[in-house]
Design a protein around this motif. Structure first.
Motif, PDB file in Angstrom:
ATOM      1  N   TYR A 159      -6.359  13.887  18.142  1.00  0.00           N
ATOM      2  CA  TYR A 159      -5.651  15.150  17.964  1.00  0.00           C
ATOM      3  C   TYR A 159      -5.405  15.816  19.318  1.00  0.00           C
ATOM      4  CZ  TYR A 159      -5.004  20.112  16.902  1.00  0.00           C
ATOM      5  OH  TYR A 159      -4.546  21.407  16.865  1.00  0.00           O
ATOM      6  N   PHE A 202      -2.827  14.346  10.164  1.00  0.00           N
ATOM      7  CA  PHE A 202      -3.095  15.344   9.129  1.00  0.00           C
ATOM      8  C   PHE A 202      -2.785  14.827   7.730  1.00  0.00           C
ATOM      9  CE2 PHE A 202      -2.720  17.903  12.891  1.00  0.00           C
ATOM     10  CZ  PHE A 202      -3.616  18.939  12.684  1.00  0.00           C
ATOM     11  N   THR A 203      -3.497  15.368   6.747  1.00  0.00           N
ATOM     12  CA  THR A 203      -3.117  15.134   5.357  1.00  0.00           C
ATOM     13  C   THR A 203      -1.829  15.909   5.095  1.00  0.00           C
ATOM     14  OG1 THR A 203      -4.397  17.018   4.530  1.00  0.00           O
ATOM     15  CG2 THR A 203      -5.535  14.875   4.618  1.00  0.00           C
ATOM     16  N   ALA A 223      -2.538  19.656   4.557  1.00  0.00           N
ATOM     17  CA  ALA A 223      -3.460  20.286   5.508  1.00  0.00           C
ATOM     18  C   ALA A 223      -3.011  21.703   5.831  1.00  0.00           C
ATOM     19  CB  ALA A 223      -3.512  19.451   6.785  1.00  0.00           C
ATOM     20  N   GLN A 242      -3.867  25.063   8.891  1.00  0.00           N
ATOM     21  CA  GLN A 242      -4.491  25.436  10.153  1.00  0.00           C
ATOM     22  C   GLN A 242      -4.373  26.938  10.339  1.00  0.00           C
ATOM     23  OE1 GLN A 242      -2.472  23.995  13.680  1.00  0.00           O
ATOM     24  NE2 GLN A 242      -4.313  24.153  14.911  1.00  0.00           N
ATOM     25  N   ARG A 246       1.629  19.769   6.488  1.00  0.00           N
ATOM     26  CA  ARG A 246       2.001  19.045   7.701  1.00  0.00           C
ATOM     27  C   ARG A 246       3.318  19.571   8.260  1.00  0.00           C
ATOM     28  NH1 ARG A 246       2.497  13.366   6.165  1.00  0.00           N
ATOM     29  NH2 ARG A 246       0.233  13.323   6.122  1.00  0.00           N
ATOM     30  N   ILE A 289       2.372  22.628  10.221  1.00  0.00           N
ATOM     31  CA  ILE A 289       1.441  22.391  11.324  1.00  0.00           C
ATOM     32  C   ILE A 289       2.132  21.760  12.524  1.00  0.00           C
ATOM     33  CG2 ILE A 289      -0.541  20.983  12.050  1.00  0.00           C
ATOM     34  CD1 ILE A 289      -1.697  21.489   9.220  1.00  0.00           C
ATOM     35  N   ARG A 296      -8.495  11.706   8.086  1.00  0.00           N
ATOM     36  CA  ARG A 296      -7.386  12.587   8.438  1.00  0.00           C
ATOM     37  C   ARG A 296      -7.880  14.032   8.436  1.00  0.00           C
ATOM     38  NH1 ARG A 296      -5.916   8.636  10.047  1.00  0.00           N
ATOM     39  NH2 ARG A 296      -4.193   7.317   9.427  1.00  0.00           N
ATOM     40  N   ILE A 297      -7.182  14.882   9.176  1.00  0.00           N
ATOM     41  CA  ILE A 297      -7.532  16.296   9.250  1.00  0.00           C
ATOM     42  C   ILE A 297      -6.923  17.011   8.040  1.00  0.00           C
ATOM     43  CG2 ILE A 297      -7.321  18.424  10.592  1.00  0.00           C
ATOM     44  CD1 ILE A 297      -6.935  16.544  13.089  1.00  0.00           C
TER      45      ILE A 297
END
Length: 147
Positions: A34, A50-51, A54, A56, A67, A70, A132-133
């Motif tokens: 990352y 990332f999923t 995801a 953030q 995603r 993000i 994955r994040i």
């Protein structure tokens, strides 16, 4: 709503799951990937980590969802905050065999002598093709660290 509450209470009552050294190493490598992808400012590389769902939450209060939110948000942030990035994972805590939390200091150095010190918490999940994040929470420390 009731099934969600039941699931959350079961998760809270479940002790942390010990995983293999290989799982912990893979999660640490994911966090390094990352940071590397951000350094390269590669939309494709960032997105691959990332999923799909995801999210953030950044230190500026921006909440990037999915995603699709993000990746461009990350590119904007990297352009607005140039410098060398580092996340040093201090702990990895497994919640289940397929979910973990990775925590550590997040530092952006530069340009010049400017240093920005933060904290990063990443929730990661095991997918069919690897870890994955699923979520990132960045925070600005406000006081002395706990003992």
């Amino acid at each position: 709503m009731r099934p969600l509450l039941i699931a959350l209470s079961l998760l809270a009552a479940t002790p942390a799951v010990a995983q293999t050294a290989a799982d912990e190493a893979a999660i640490r490598a994911l966090v390094r990937s990352y940071v590397d992808a951000r350094q390269l400012r590669s939309e494709e590389a960032v997105g691959a980590l990332f999923t799909e769902d995801a999210d953030q939450h950044t230190t500026t209060g921006e909440w990037r969802r999915g995603r699709a939110g993000i990746v461009p948000g990350t590119m904007r942030s990297s352009a607005a905050n140039p410098g060398s990035r580092a996340i040093t994972v201090e702990t990895v805590r497994f919640l289940t065999p397929d979910a973990a939390i990775a925590d550590g200091p997040y530092v952006i150095t530069g340009p010049g002598t400017q240093v920005r010190r933060m904290w990063a918490t990443l929730v990661v999940t095991r997918q069919a093709d690897g870890w994955r994040i699923a979520a990132i929470r960045n925070a600005m420390p406000t006081g002395a660290p706990p003992p």
